[in-house]
Design an enzyme around this catalytic site. Structure first.
Site, short mmCIF file in Angstrom:
data_model
loop_
_atom_site.label_atom_id
_atom_site.label_comp_id
_atom_site.label_asym_id
_atom_site.label_seq_id
_atom_site.Cartn_x
_atom_site.Cartn_y
_atom_site.Cartn_z
N VAL A 81 68.87 3.73 49.45
CA VAL A 81 68.82 4.67 50.56
C VAL A 81 67.99 5.90 50.19
O VAL A 81 67.19 6.39 51.00
CB VAL A 81 70.25 5.09 50.97
CG1 VAL A 81 70.23 6.31 51.88
CG2 VAL A 81 70.97 3.93 51.66
N GLU A 82 68.15 6.39 48.98
CA GLU A 82 67.48 7.62 48.59
C GLU A 82 65.97 7.46 48.42
O GLU A 82 65.20 8.29 48.91
CB GLU A 82 68.09 8.15 47.28
CG GLU A 82 69.51 8.68 47.42
CD GLU A 82 69.60 9.95 48.23
OE1 GLU A 82 68.56 10.62 48.43
OE2 GLU A 82 70.71 10.27 48.68
#
Length: 352
Positions: free
Chosen positions: A133-134
């Site tokens: 996600v990051e």
């Protein structure tokens, strides 16, 4: 006088600092805008870091190279302009490519994930989903010069200057201690860095040298990133073997007498859920406390989840229930894909 008014007043004439004309330069021309010789805030930061053992000549040299970035202030101002519904937020991260590359990332670093699970008790799928996600497993680690971003926010943000001043100080400490060039390091517009997008104070507190090479390198070392994410969750109270959330059923309209989508420790009783018409899909202990989540689907209908303690721990990484739910679902999808790939591999071996 605030910065916007100051710009309108002085224009190209510059700002008077200590009797000297200090030009307020346009972005990308703002070299030496934060020169401590002329900038009181930068000078105070140098003094505080000098008191902690960093050499003033090194600090002055770095801050002279920091540039004012209006784009950073604009990004901060617009970060929360649009509220995404769950289905919109989910679609950003729940793609087949991101799921498959999550499995590949796990396979490429199997030993590191096994060690993280053993040392910290945090599942590999959660760690993978966070990094997925990051930064899409390190593919997008940020293009903003961290020094510029943090200096701009520390000294020019209208409300969060003190917070970012601490982050700038921590960043300079990290760079000096690890003997890396702060000017060369890139990250997000808010100063988050590396595979896991740690802000500098989190880097100081939770980054670990997971491959024992003598360096805590989250910018370029995925093994250190894996261990550091696991350490972050362990330090924030991750409970091994405990669920992140439970599926549930609920009314067609948002409950009006129940706090939902909170990012506080679970404190809603099953009795309160029952009064609101929400029923767990699994059997829970009668004394359990959860956080009810009400998420909007693309057709406008609502779906219900009950967040447990580990969901709250995920929100310590990013204070958003949508973020934590995206991490949880991506982790589930990566786990299912890894299992499917393993089954296919075994089938292939049998056929051979």
């Amino acid at each position: 006088m605030n910065r916007a008014k100051r710009m309108a007043v002085v224009g190209v004439l510059g700002v008077m600092v200590g009797g000297l004309a200090f030009p307020l330069m346009a972005e990308d021309d703002g070299a030496q805008y934060f020169d401590p010789e002329h900038h009181a805030g930068a000078r105070a930061l140098v003094k505080s870091l000098e008191d902690e053992g960093l050499p003033s000549d090194w600090l002055n040299r770095q801050l002279r190279q920091a540039r004012l970035r209006q784009s950073v202030l604009d990004a901060m101002a617009g970060a929360a302009e649009r509220h995404l519904e769950w289905h919109e937020y989910r679609d950003i991260f729940m793609t087949q490519q991101r799921i498959e590359e999550g499995v590949e990332f796990q396979q490429a670093h199997q030993d590191a994930f096994a060690k993280a699970e053993d040392v910290y008790g945090v599942p590999r799928d959660i760690i993978t989903a966070i990094i997925g996600v990051e930064t899409y497993y390190g593919r997008y680690r940020g293009s903003h010069p961290v020094l510029d971003s943090l200096a701009t926010l520390a000294f020019e943000h209208p409300t969060r200057g003190n917070f970012f001043s601490r982050e700038l100080g921590a960043f300079l400490q990290i760079a000096y201690e690890q003997q890396v060039d702060p000017v060369a390091l890139k990250g997000s517009y808010a100063g988050a860095m590396g595979y896991p997008q740690f802000i500098p104070t989190s880097y100081q507190a939770y980054a670990v040298d997971f491959d024992d090479d003598g360096q805590r390198d989250l910018w370029n070392n995925p093994v250190d990133a894996i261990g550091s994410v696991a350490n972050y969750f362990a330090e924030h109270g991750w409970q091994e073997g405990r669920a992140v959330y439970y599926p549930a059923e609920g009314p067609e309209t948002m409950p009006s007498d129940l706090s939902v989508n909170q990012i506080t420790p679970p404190d809603t009783s099953l009795e309160a859920l029952q009064r609101a018409g929400i029923t767990p899909d699994v059997a829970l202990d009668e004394s359990a406390s959860v956080t009810p989540l009400v998420l909007t689907l693309s057709d406008g209908q609502l779906t219900y989840r009950l967040a447990d303690h580990n969901f709250y721990v995920i929100t310590r990484y990013n204070h958003s229930h949508l973020y934590a739910m995206a991490v949880a679902e991506l982790a589930e999808a990566i786990s299912a894909e890894a299992q499917a790939v393993g089954v296919k591999s075994l089938q292939g071996e049998d056929d051979a």
